[in-house]
Write a protein that holds these residues in place. Structure first.
Motif, mmCIF file in Angstrom:
data_model
loop_
_atom_site.group_PDB
_atom_site.id
_atom_site.type_symbol
_atom_site.label_atom_id
_atom_site.label_comp_id
_atom_site.label_asym_id
_atom_site.label_seq_id
_atom_site.Cartn_x
_atom_site.Cartn_y
_atom_site.Cartn_z
ATOM 1 N N VAL A 28 1.553 52.921 119.834
ATOM 2 C CA VAL A 28 2.325 53.875 120.617
ATOM 3 C C VAL A 28 2.296 53.409 122.058
ATOM 4 O O VAL A 28 1.345 53.687 122.797
ATOM 5 C CB VAL A 28 1.762 55.301 120.480
ATOM 6 N N CYS A 29 3.352 52.682 122.463
ATOM 7 C CA CYS A 29 3.466 52.245 123.845
ATOM 8 C C CYS A 29 4.933 52.210 124.222
ATOM 9 O O CYS A 29 5.796 51.987 123.380
ATOM 10 C CB CYS A 29 2.802 50.892 124.063
ATOM 11 N N ARG A 30 5.210 52.436 125.477
ATOM 12 C CA ARG A 30 6.594 52.541 125.959
ATOM 13 C C ARG A 30 7.295 51.189 125.851
ATOM 14 O O ARG A 30 6.704 50.140 126.132
ATOM 15 C CB ARG A 30 6.592 53.045 127.396
ATOM 16 N N ASP A 31 8.586 51.259 125.436
ATOM 17 C CA ASP A 31 9.384 50.027 125.315
ATOM 18 C C ASP A 31 10.805 50.332 125.772
ATOM 19 O O ASP A 31 11.450 51.257 125.251
ATOM 20 C CB ASP A 31 9.390 49.534 123.872
ATOM 21 N N VAL A 32 11.293 49.600 126.766
ATOM 22 C CA VAL A 32 12.651 49.762 127.307
ATOM 23 C C VAL A 32 13.490 48.584 126.827
ATOM 24 O O VAL A 32 13.085 47.417 126.964
ATOM 25 C CB VAL A 32 12.634 49.840 128.843
ATOM 26 N N THR A 33 14.683 48.910 126.235
ATOM 27 C CA THR A 33 15.510 47.879 125.607
ATOM 28 C C THR A 33 16.899 47.853 126.235
ATOM 29 O O THR A 33 17.528 48.908 126.424
ATOM 30 C CB THR A 33 15.654 48.146 124.102
ATOM 31 N N TYR A 127 20.545 43.231 136.233
ATOM 32 C CA TYR A 127 20.371 44.676 136.276
ATOM 33 C C TYR A 127 19.058 45.048 135.602
ATOM 34 O O TYR A 127 18.720 44.536 134.539
ATOM 35 C CB TYR A 127 21.532 45.383 135.562
ATOM 36 N N GLU A 128 18.320 45.938 136.303
ATOM 37 C CA GLU A 128 17.042 46.418 135.773
ATOM 38 C C GLU A 128 17.151 47.909 135.488
ATOM 39 O O GLU A 128 17.603 48.692 136.333
ATOM 40 C CB GLU A 128 15.908 46.177 136.767
ATOM 41 N N CYS A 129 16.749 48.277 134.274
ATOM 42 C CA CYS A 129 16.698 49.682 133.875
ATOM 43 C C CYS A 129 15.227 50.090 133.883
ATOM 44 O O CYS A 129 14.429 49.561 133.101
ATOM 45 C CB CYS A 129 17.328 49.862 132.504
ATOM 46 N N TYR A 130 14.870 51.040 134.765
ATOM 47 C CA TYR A 130 13.473 51.458 134.914
ATOM 48 C C TYR A 130 13.348 52.920 134.474
ATOM 49 O O TYR A 130 14.189 53.766 134.791
ATOM 50 C CB TYR A 130 13.030 51.310 136.376
ATOM 51 N N THR A 131 12.241 53.218 133.747
ATOM 52 C CA THR A 131 11.975 54.584 133.289
ATOM 53 C C THR A 131 10.652 55.043 133.895
ATOM 54 O O THR A 131 9.593 54.486 133.585
ATOM 55 C CB THR A 131 11.901 54.655 131.759
ATOM 56 N N ASN A 141 5.975 48.428 128.442
ATOM 57 C CA ASN A 141 6.839 48.011 129.537
ATOM 58 C C ASN A 141 7.734 49.178 129.931
ATOM 59 O O ASN A 141 8.283 49.876 129.080
ATOM 60 C CB ASN A 141 7.681 46.794 129.150
ATOM 61 N N TYR A 142 7.913 49.385 131.216
ATOM 62 C CA TYR A 142 8.635 50.529 131.753
ATOM 63 C C TYR A 142 10.019 50.150 132.270
ATOM 64 O O TYR A 142 10.739 51.004 132.772
ATOM 65 C CB TYR A 142 7.829 51.196 132.870
ATOM 66 N N SER A 143 10.413 48.899 132.096
ATOM 67 C CA SER A 143 11.735 48.473 132.543
ATOM 68 C C SER A 143 12.180 47.273 131.706
ATOM 69 O O SER A 143 11.368 46.593 131.071
ATOM 70 C CB SER A 143 11.725 48.108 134.030
ATOM 71 N N GLY A 144 13.487 47.068 131.726
ATOM 72 C CA GLY A 144 14.086 45.922 131.060
ATOM 73 C C GLY A 144 15.233 45.412 131.903
ATOM 74 O O GLY A 144 15.795 46.140 132.744
ATOM 75 N N THR A 145 15.612 44.152 131.693
ATOM 76 C CA THR A 145 16.656 43.550 132.528
ATOM 77 C C THR A 145 17.719 42.904 131.643
ATOM 78 O O THR A 145 17.455 42.519 130.500
ATOM 79 C CB THR A 145 16.071 42.488 133.469
ATOM 80 N N ALA A 146 18.921 42.808 132.216
ATOM 81 C CA ALA A 146 20.037 42.121 131.566
ATOM 82 C C ALA A 146 20.911 41.520 132.657
ATOM 83 O O ALA A 146 21.217 42.178 133.662
ATOM 84 C CB ALA A 146 20.847 43.092 130.712
ATOM 85 N N THR A 147 21.314 40.284 132.456
ATOM 86 C CA THR A 147 22.140 39.580 133.433
ATOM 87 C C THR A 147 23.615 39.781 133.112
ATOM 88 O O THR A 147 24.046 39.619 131.969
ATOM 89 C CB THR A 147 21.816 38.076 133.438
ATOM 90 N N VAL A 148 24.388 40.152 134.136
ATOM 91 C CA VAL A 148 25.834 40.369 133.994
ATOM 92 C C VAL A 148 26.559 39.338 134.841
ATOM 93 O O VAL A 148 26.290 39.206 136.046
ATOM 94 C CB VAL A 148 26.241 41.792 134.418
#
Length: 638
Positions: A28-33, A127-131, A141-148
């Motif tokens: 049980v750990c946070r995962d940002v996708t 772009y970074e999505c942070y929770t 992990n509390y954030s994830g990134t995607a290149t546009v």
């Protein structure tokens, strides 16, 4: 020893607690996708970037913050938008967030999408999505990134000819062209869709106003497959709607859509839509650009507004028997620019001898000409050699009966089925429109004809099973000109005899109307027709007015009430024979078959032999039984 066991139990408990804590810690750990990048999107068109979080603690609705690391900003972080802080955006995005051009759309409590309505070149970057954490302990992990990557807009679309406001006749061919192309350094695909917008009554509208209905007609999809719209699938399978791709100029391909025959439902505003597609790293197809161009409005003029069918001569026609009957059918109001197929039929209702012909008020087909020019005749196939149906000129058809007969009288009507835009339709193709002309009443003057018929059973010995039944029919025709009688022999069953209540007198049940059985016939041309197979039957003509029926080796099935039906046939001036409609049925003659002597002797003979056998068997059985009993007593004494 007991202390050692206690220490081992304590160690096992501690190890279990440690393992349980370790499993829970990592399970049980946070995962940002986010999607796997780079994601190529087109400037000027929307960007939709999904982000989801899982394995978290706390409320179901999670908060999200979006950051951008521009390629030209040296890795500096820039706040784009936040779901919890309205003052979060940096200066370049504040105005765009306020007017809704940049926004976050929430799909669920833990799934959102960053939407940029009109992508700009400066929006390129990571772009970074942070929770923000809602967990009791900081893990995962509390954030994830995607290149546009923002690529330039190179999608082009145009048309070479637009629709005019002039109405198009139903059944005309419609051809629409659309040119489109893309010039991108990335591997992208192009799809083309032709569609239609039409106004209709708003079924679900509270005001009952007009709403626009958009229908896709046909497309070439991103994989170069031709796909018809749901409402146009049947027409596409029938080959009435096609779409082809041609090589054009200036890097643009030409797409041509054809409608073989437009219908009233095709009225509306037409458009061409070009879409640019790319395949992301997760192998999903994404639409990254789209342009729509209006081609124009189409109004279809319905064929029913202009089509008319007339027949001539009009009203009523009276002819002598044997005279030629000529009827003409004219089709008016067909658009000259539409190549249509016509099915022309001549129908007739009623006749002076409807009770004989059995037609009554039923409309029957006399003749027809198919769209490919083939003529066929209705139930009366003899008309094929005594008449003709022709196409006199464009839209004009004639029916000719060389020698009219009384059966040809009645009300004639021309029925025309139009296959708009289909010169040679298939048998399963429905007609676009069917119209009938006004009726033409045809009367035929017939000569006065009187017919009489008398049936008789010649005197002779009693008829028995196996005898020959001979019946005579005297048919007389009184008229002017040549005439022949056509004689049919009919048989009805004998009435049922039974004893009356309280009386020994036999009475006859009330007659039951039964359809007589046709035994044989002598046609007007001398041809004999036999209709029963159980017995040997012959028919001949003894004189000009006398006709004979013989049933050889009669059986019990041949007894009954016989009658003859005589019809008068006349001859027209051309030598053809016709049924005048005059007929008569004779009296009924009862034919009863008596038993033969041999049949009468057979019954007592069978009864006597059976009785003798029975008595003999009883005597033999009795004697045998007594003898066996006596023999048994003698043996017992010994």
């Amino acid at each position: 020893m007991k202390m050692r066991r206690t220490m081992m139990a304590s160690m096992k408990t501690a190890l279990f607690v440690f393992l349980q804590h370790w499993v829970l810690h990592f399970a049980v750990c946070r995962d940002v996708t986010l999607p796997v990048g780079p994601l190529y999107r087109v400037a000027g068109f929307p960007l939709s970037l999904p982000c989801s979080v899982s394995g978290y603690e706390g409320p179901r609705t999670q908060e999200f913050e979006w950051f951008l690391y521009r390629d030209d900003a040296g890795g500096r972080q820039m706040g784009v938008i936040s779901t919890r802080d309205k003052g979060f955006p940096y200066a370049p995005y504040q105005a765009r967030v306020r007017n809704g051009e940049v926004r976050v759309e929430r799909d669920s409590g833990d799934k959102v999408r960053l939407v940029i309505q009109r992508l700009r070149a400066e929006d390129q970057g990571k772009y970074e999505c942070y929770t923000p954490s809602t967990d009791s302990t900081y893990q995962g992990n509390y954030s994830g990134t995607a290149t546009v990557k923002v690529i330039p807009d190179t999608l082009q679309i145009s048309y070479s000819r637009s629709l005019t406001s002039q109405p198009v006749p139903e059944g005309a061919e419609l051809m629409l062209t659309c040119s489109a192309g893309i010039q991108s350094e990335q591997l992208t695909h192009l799809s083309i869709t032709f569609g239609k917008r039409s106004g209709g009554e708003g079924l679900g509208s509270e005001t009952g106003g007009e709403v626009s209905t958009v229908r896709e007609i046909i497309s070439i999809d991103k994989l170069l497959g031709v796909v018809p719209g749901h409402s146009y699938k049947k027409r596409y399978e029938d080959g009435e709607i096609t779409l082809e791709k041609r090589n054009g100029e200036g890097g643009l391909d030409v797409y041509v859509m054809r409608m073989r025959a437009v219908q009233p439902d095709d009225t509306g505003s037409y458009f061409c839509e070009a879409s640019q597609w790319i395949r992301d790293r997760d192998r999903s197809w994404q639409k990254i650009a789209q342009r729509t161009m209006d081609i124009g409005n189409l109004t279809v003029q319905q064929l029913a507004e202009s089509l008319s069918v007339t027949s001539s001569p009009r009203g009523e026609v009276t002819l002598q028997v044997g005279s030629p009957l000529i009827l003409t059918c004219e089709v008016l109001g067909l658009p000259s620019e539409v190549n249509s197929g016509l099915l022309v039929q001549w129908m007739k209702r009623g006749s002076v001898s409807a009770d004989i012909a059995g037609s009554g008020g039923v409309e029957v087909e006399v003749a027809r000409m198919s769209p490919d020019g083939i003529v066929s005749w209705g139930d009366d196939l003899s008309r094929a050699s005594g008449g003709s149906m022709e196409k006199v000129s464009e839209g004009k058809y004639s029916l000719k009966l060389f020698s009219a007969r009384p059966l040809d009288s009645g009300v004639y009507r021309c029925v025309v089925s139009v296959y708009a835009g289909r010169k040679n339709p298939s048998p399963s193709t429905p007609a676009t429109l069917t119209q009938k002309s006004d009726g033409v009443t045809v009367n035929l003057k017939t000569k006065d004809v009187l017919v009489s018929a008398v049936a008789q059973l010649p005197r002779g010995p009693l008829l028995k099973r196996g005898s020959t039944i001979t019946l005579i029919c005297n048919a007389t025709i009184t008229t002017t000109g040549p005439a022949q009688a056509q004689v049919q022999w009919l048989r009805r069953p004998l009435p049922v005899m039974k004893k009356g209540p309280g009386s020994d007198v036999a009475v006859t049940d009330p007659p039951v109307e039964e359809k007589p059985r046709l035994v044989a016939a002598l046609m007007y041309d001398g041809v004999v027709k036999i209709y029963v197979n159980s017995s040997e039957v012959s028919v001949d003509r003894l004189s000009a007015v006398s006709y004979r029926l013989r049933v050889h080796t009669a059986t019990m099935e041949d007894q009954g009430m016989y009658a003859c039906h005589a019809e008068a046939w006349g001859q027209d001036p051309h030598g053809g024979w016709y049924n005048t409609g005059a007929s008569a049925e004779s009296n009924a003659v009862t034919v009863y078959l008596y038993a033969r002597v041999a049949d009468l002797l057979l019954i007592p003979l069978v009864i006597g032999v059976s009785s003798a056998l029975f008595v003999g068997i009883v005597i033999i059985a009795t004697v045998t039984c007594c003898f066996m009993k006596r023999l048994a007593r003698q043996r017992a004494r010994k």
